[in-house]
Write a protein that holds these residues in place. Structure first.
Motif, PDB file in Angstrom:
ATOM      1  N   PHE A   1       0.801  -1.226   0.000  1.00 43.00           N
ATOM      2  CA  PHE A   1       0.000   0.000   0.000  1.00 43.00           C
ATOM      3  C   PHE A   1       0.834   1.276   0.000  1.00 43.00           C
ATOM      4  CE2 PHE A   1      -1.448   3.350   2.981  1.00 43.00           C
ATOM      5  CZ  PHE A   1      -2.459   3.924   2.195  1.00 43.00           C
ATOM      6  N   ALA A   2       1.796   1.348   0.896  1.00 40.28           N
ATOM      7  CA  ALA A   2       2.397   2.630   1.257  1.00 40.28           C
ATOM      8  C   ALA A   2       3.333   3.172   0.186  1.00 40.28           C
ATOM      9  CB  ALA A   2       3.137   2.498   2.584  1.00 40.28           C
ATOM     10  N   GLY A   3       3.007   4.367  -0.302  1.00 38.26           N
ATOM     11  CA  GLY A   3       3.917   5.085  -1.179  1.00 38.26           C
ATOM     12  C   GLY A   3       4.852   5.980  -0.398  1.00 38.26           C
ATOM     13  N   THR A   4       4.377   6.483   0.747  1.00 35.72           N
ATOM     14  CA  THR A   4       5.204   7.288   1.648  1.00 35.72           C
ATOM     15  C   THR A   4       4.978   6.815   3.069  1.00 35.72           C
ATOM     16  OG1 THR A   4       3.566   9.026   2.152  1.00 35.72           O
ATOM     17  CG2 THR A   4       4.855   9.281   0.121  1.00 35.72           C
ATOM     18  N   VAL A   5       6.024   6.870   3.866  1.00 35.05           N
ATOM     19  CA  VAL A   5       5.940   6.475   5.279  1.00 35.05           C
ATOM     20  C   VAL A   5       6.770   7.454   6.100  1.00 35.05           C
ATOM     21  CG1 VAL A   5       6.418   4.702   7.001  1.00 35.05           C
ATOM     22  CG2 VAL A   5       5.652   4.028   4.716  1.00 35.05           C
ATOM     23  N   ALA A   6       6.179   7.988   7.168  1.00 34.12           N
ATOM     24  CA  ALA A   6       6.894   8.858   8.102  1.00 34.12           C
ATOM     25  C   ALA A   6       6.750   8.288   9.507  1.00 34.12           C
ATOM     26  CB  ALA A   6       6.333  10.274   8.053  1.00 34.12           C
ATOM     27  N   VAL A   7       7.861   8.180  10.222  1.00 31.86           N
ATOM     28  CA  VAL A   7       7.871   7.654  11.587  1.00 31.86           C
ATOM     29  C   VAL A   7       8.371   8.748  12.533  1.00 31.86           C
ATOM     30  CG1 VAL A   7       8.800   5.894  13.137  1.00 31.86           C
ATOM     31  CG2 VAL A   7       8.286   5.308  10.752  1.00 31.86           C
ATOM     32  N   ASP A   8       7.657   8.935  13.645  1.00 28.65           N
ATOM     33  CA  ASP A   8       8.041   9.924  14.648  1.00 28.65           C
ATOM     34  C   ASP A   8       7.968   9.297  16.038  1.00 28.65           C
ATOM     35  OD1 ASP A   8       8.313  12.634  13.231  1.00 28.65           O
ATOM     36  OD2 ASP A   8       6.354  11.967  12.525  1.00 28.65           O
ATOM     37  N   VAL A   9       8.723   9.868  16.969  1.00 35.19           N
ATOM     38  CA  VAL A   9       8.692   9.422  18.368  1.00 35.19           C
ATOM     39  C   VAL A   9       8.314  10.610  19.235  1.00 35.19           C
ATOM     40  CG1 VAL A   9      10.002   8.443  20.276  1.00 35.19           C
ATOM     41  CG2 VAL A   9      10.415   7.637  17.946  1.00 35.19           C
ATOM     42  N   TRP A  10       7.396  10.362  20.176  1.00 34.11           N
ATOM     43  CA  TRP A  10       6.840  11.416  21.018  1.00 34.11           C
ATOM     44  C   TRP A  10       6.858  10.995  22.488  1.00 34.11           C
ATOM     45  CZ3 TRP A  10       4.613  15.475  18.061  1.00 34.11           C
ATOM     46  CH2 TRP A  10       4.360  15.174  16.718  1.00 34.11           C
ATOM     47  N   GLU A  11       6.847  11.989  23.343  1.00 39.11           N
ATOM     48  CA  GLU A  11       6.549  11.776  24.760  1.00 39.11           C
ATOM     49  C   GLU A  11       5.039  11.890  24.955  1.00 39.11           C
ATOM     50  OE1 GLU A  11       6.772  14.366  28.890  1.00 39.11           O
ATOM     51  OE2 GLU A  11       8.213  14.803  27.273  1.00 39.11           O
ATOM     52  N   ALA A  12       4.446  10.918  25.619  1.00 38.49           N
ATOM     53  CA  ALA A  12       3.016  10.993  25.947  1.00 38.49           C
ATOM     54  C   ALA A  12       2.884  11.851  27.201  1.00 38.49           C
ATOM     55  CB  ALA A  12       2.430   9.603  26.171  1.00 38.49           C
ATOM     56  N   ALA A  13       2.591  13.139  26.995  1.00 37.71           N
ATOM     57  CA  ALA A  13       2.611  14.099  28.100  1.00 37.71           C
ATOM     58  C   ALA A  13       1.364  14.021  28.966  1.00 37.71           C
ATOM     59  CB  ALA A  13       2.781  15.515  27.554  1.00 37.71           C
ATOM     60  N   VAL A  14       0.198  13.850  28.332  1.00 37.26           N
ATOM     61  CA  VAL A  14      -1.079  13.741  29.043  1.00 37.26           C
ATOM     62  C   VAL A  14      -1.947  12.754  28.275  1.00 37.26           C
ATOM     63  CG1 VAL A  14      -3.092  14.954  29.972  1.00 37.26           C
ATOM     64  CG2 VAL A  14      -0.944  16.202  29.663  1.00 37.26           C
ATOM     65  N   PHE A  15      -2.626  11.863  28.998  1.00 35.12           N
ATOM     66  CA  PHE A  15      -3.548  10.964  28.307  1.00 35.12           C
ATOM     67  C   PHE A  15      -4.622  10.488  29.266  1.00 35.12           C
ATOM     68  CE2 PHE A  15       0.325   8.781  29.551  1.00 35.12           C
ATOM     69  CZ  PHE A  15      -0.123   7.669  30.264  1.00 35.12           C
ATOM     70  N   SER A  16      -5.797  10.234  28.699  1.00 34.39           N
ATOM     71  CA  SER A  16      -6.918   9.725  29.483  1.00 34.39           C
ATOM     72  C   SER A  16      -6.639   8.302  29.939  1.00 34.39           C
ATOM     73  CB  SER A  16      -8.194   9.695  28.632  1.00 34.39           C
ATOM     74  OG  SER A  16      -8.490  10.949  28.094  1.00 34.39           O
ATOM     75  N   PRO A  17      -7.293   7.861  31.013  1.00 28.22           N
ATOM     76  CA  PRO A  17      -7.231   6.442  31.357  1.00 28.22           C
ATOM     77  C   PRO A  17      -7.736   5.605  30.191  1.00 28.22           C
ATOM     78  CG  PRO A  17      -8.243   7.702  33.128  1.00 28.22           C
ATOM     79  CD  PRO A  17      -8.108   8.628  31.973  1.00 28.22           C
ATOM     80  N   PRO A  18      -7.188   4.413  29.993  1.00 34.36           N
ATOM     81  CA  PRO A  18      -7.623   3.571  28.883  1.00 34.36           C
ATOM     82  C   PRO A  18      -9.130   3.329  28.925  1.00 34.36           C
ATOM     83  CG  PRO A  18      -5.659   2.672  29.899  1.00 34.36           C
ATOM     84  CD  PRO A  18      -6.117   3.786  30.779  1.00 34.36           C
ATOM     85  N   SER A  19      -9.760   3.463  27.773  1.00 33.03           N
ATOM     86  CA  SER A  19     -11.193   3.217  27.635  1.00 33.03           C
ATOM     87  C   SER A  19     -11.432   2.397  26.381  1.00 33.03           C
ATOM     88  CB  SER A  19     -11.969   4.538  27.536  1.00 33.03           C
ATOM     89  OG  SER A  19     -11.781   5.327  28.681  1.00 33.03           O
ATOM     90  N   PRO A  20     -12.422   1.517  26.392  1.00 33.44           N
ATOM     91  CA  PRO A  20     -12.677   0.698  25.203  1.00 33.44           C
ATOM     92  C   PRO A  20     -13.267   1.528  24.069  1.00 33.44           C
ATOM     93  CG  PRO A  20     -14.351   0.311  26.875  1.00 33.44           C
ATOM     94  CD  PRO A  20     -13.331   1.187  27.500  1.00 33.44           C
TER      95      PRO A  20
END
Length: 205
Positions: free
Chosen positions: A80-99
């Motif tokens: 599928f992929a004609g272009t691919v970009a990969v990035d790395v981030w710090e997860a600074a704030v996130f909600s509790p896991p929810s389904p």
């Protein structure tokens, strides 16, 4: 927590083949890696875009898993992929896991910010934006990812289904319009996707 994101574009006619391959293998590959903490797979079938993010307990776990998985990841995306970009981030704030069931909606906002103002953005997101989004009908979860060195931020929000995602556009735009200028944020992109897989094990936070 650290998040590795991948953004791929390609021929919309070939996207289902790639999504089927990722559905079949991605979770098995990821959960076998030390430090795995979650995974999201999102698609825009109309335009031909795949976004995904894998969550890791440390920078080292992120790096090790990337080295272990990048060849297989490239093979799964290759049809599928004609272009691919990969990035790395710090997860600074996130909600509790929810389904969230397949067919839920995912909105992604990418932005630039002065690195010196990132801590203030984190506090504003935690204290104002995330609670505000939580009041929108159908809201499931919200996340702020940051790259402190490059002065970049990414906000991801998940809503119950496509109807809730559509209905949330106005209320979330109002929050964005009020808070982005005050936080010194320059919004660079706004995109929406269908949730294909969302795995955030509760015992992993």
């Amino acid at each position: 927590m650290y998040v590795r994101t991948l953004y791929a574009t390609g021929d919309p006619a070939l996207i289902d083949e790639a999504l089927d391959a990722l559905r079949a293998e991605a979770l098995g590959l990821l959960t076998g890696q030390p430090g795995y903490r979650g995974y999201g797979l999102f698609a825009d079938r109309t335009v031909g875009k795949i976004a995904m993010g894998s969550w890791w307990e440390s920078e080292q776990a992120q790096r090790d898993s990337d080295e272990a998985l990048k060849a297989r990841r490239a093979a799964l995306l290759a049809p599928f992929a004609g272009t691919v970009a990969v990035d790395v981030w710090e997860a600074a704030v996130f909600s509790p896991p929810s389904p969230a069931s397949p067919g839920a909606g995912f909105r992604m906002v990418r932005a630039d910010i002065d690195p010196a103002r990132i801590d203030a953005l984190v506090e504003r997101f935690r204290g104002t934006l995330l609670p505000g989004m939580g009041q929108i009908d159908g809201f499931v979860s919200g996340t702020l990812l940051v790259n402190r060195a490059e002065g970049r931020a990414s906000v991801g929000t998940i809503f119950r289904d496509s109807a809730a995602l559509a209905a949330s556009r106005g209320p979330q735009a109002a929050l964005r319009a009020k808070n982005a200028p005050a936080a010194g944020v320059t919004v660079r992109s706004l995109e929406e996707f269908e949730v294909i897989i969302l795995d955030r094990p509760a015992d992993h936070g």
